[in-house]
Design a protein around this motif. Structure first.
Motif, mmCIF file in Angstrom:
data_model
loop_
_atom_site.group_PDB
_atom_site.id
_atom_site.type_symbol
_atom_site.label_atom_id
_atom_site.label_comp_id
_atom_site.label_asym_id
_atom_site.label_seq_id
_atom_site.Cartn_x
_atom_site.Cartn_y
_atom_site.Cartn_z
ATOM 1 N N ALA A 1 0.752 -1.587 0.164
ATOM 2 C CA ALA A 1 -0.143 -0.373 0.044
ATOM 3 C C ALA A 1 1.208 1.354 -0.141
ATOM 4 O O ALA A 1 0.660 2.701 -0.406
ATOM 5 N N THR A 2 2.173 0.890 0.406
ATOM 6 C CA THR A 2 2.830 1.920 0.646
ATOM 7 C C THR A 2 3.421 2.680 -1.170
ATOM 8 O O THR A 2 3.448 3.398 -1.101
ATOM 9 N N ALA A 3 3.978 1.418 -1.618
ATOM 10 C CA ALA A 3 5.058 1.714 -2.640
ATOM 11 C C ALA A 3 3.267 2.228 -3.240
ATOM 12 O O ALA A 3 3.912 2.861 -4.315
ATOM 13 N N LEU A 4 2.392 1.748 -3.716
ATOM 14 C CA LEU A 4 1.013 2.532 -4.284
ATOM 15 C C LEU A 4 1.209 3.631 -4.286
ATOM 16 O O LEU A 4 0.460 4.350 -4.487
ATOM 17 N N SER A 5 0.565 4.447 -2.952
ATOM 18 C CA SER A 5 0.388 5.202 -2.815
ATOM 19 C C SER A 5 1.911 6.707 -3.262
ATOM 20 O O SER A 5 1.655 7.774 -3.904
ATOM 21 N N ALA A 6 2.405 6.041 -2.539
ATOM 22 C CA ALA A 6 4.092 6.981 -3.273
ATOM 23 C C ALA A 6 4.033 7.037 -5.483
ATOM 24 O O ALA A 6 4.133 8.173 -5.691
#
Length: 256
Positions: free
Chosen positions: A242-247
């Motif tokens: 989720a953090t990677a997609l948020s970035a």
């Protein structure tokens, strides 16, 4: 290898100073970048001439960001495609755990699934893109509900007794709100047989450039593969995904 132009690098360094300060003086720019004042003056004059910076009215040696930067940012944001980017990241997460990965959005009191990447196991979760489920019965839905402000949450949870999908579904508002509080604190939410008695899920929020939660990602597995090791590892895995997609959606975490 092509040569990097120092003057362009310095101009970009100046613009990046405004990421954490709405307004800066010429002297502050020179001090923070450790550059000669004459060099800073020339760069500022150039950036003002192109309107990337503007002089603050009544304070000619104070500067703030100009409209072209907003236009560039808006153009970049407009080209971001949640489904496309989610598909790419979901594949990476699914490859890491070999379980189903979903990305979903909140629509009223329901969640709608935008992306699904299956596991390679013969026993899989029965789901699909476009599926709509009650948000409070799913991990993705709970983490999305947990992101709402109190007024919006009250507007969504209008029934004292919520509809259930399995005997384990949380149908009591107080019990659900307690779960949402825990999810908000932990950064992940769980579905322990609440949408499908044979399945377990863990989900984390996806944020956009403004920090708003726009979607959620989950890892889902049959109960037979929801081992103690999986319970320990998959919350971190889905957080990382989720953090990677948020970035990719433009979110930048602020330092604590």
């Amino acid at each position: 290898m092509p040569r990097v132009v120092p003057a362009v690098i310095r101009a970009l360094d100046i613009l990046e100073l405004f990421l954490d300060r709405p307004q800066l003086s010429a002297r502050e720019v020179a001090e923070r970048l450790d550059l000669p004042r004459t060099t800073v003056h020339e760069l500022l004059v150039t950036l003002v001439a192109r309107a990337y910076l503007i002089s603050v009215p009544g304070q000619p040696v104070q500067y703030r960001l100009g409209m072209p930067l907003f236009q560039l940012g808006a153009a970049f944001a407009g080209r971001l495609d949640l489904v496309r980017e989610a598909q790419n990241v979901a594949r990476e997460v699914a490859a890491a755990c070999d379980e189903a990965v979903h990305v979903a959005v909140l629509d009223g009191a329901d969640v709608v699934y935008l992306v699904k990447v299956d596991s390679t196991h013969p026993v899989r979760m029965v789901s699909g893109v476009g599926l709509r489920l009650p948000a409070h019965c799913t991990a993705v839905g709970k983490i999305l509900l947990a992101s709402l402000d109190p007024e919006c949450l009250d507007a969504v949870l209008t029934k004292d007794v919520l509809p259930g999908m399995t005997p384990d579904s949380v149908t009591d508002q107080d019990a659900l709100r307690a779960q949402l509080d825990r999810a908000r604190s932990a950064g992940v939410a769980f579905d322990i047989g609440e949408s499908d008695s044979a399945m377990r899920c863990v989900a984390a929020p996806i944020r956009d450039h403004s920090g708003a939660t726009i979607a959620a990602m989950s890892v889902s597995a049959p109960i037979v593969r929801w081992t103690a090791q999986a319970q320990a590892e998959w919350p971190d895995l889905v957080r990382e995904g989720a953090t990677a997609l948020s970035a990719r959606m433009g979110f930048t975490a602020q330092p604590e």
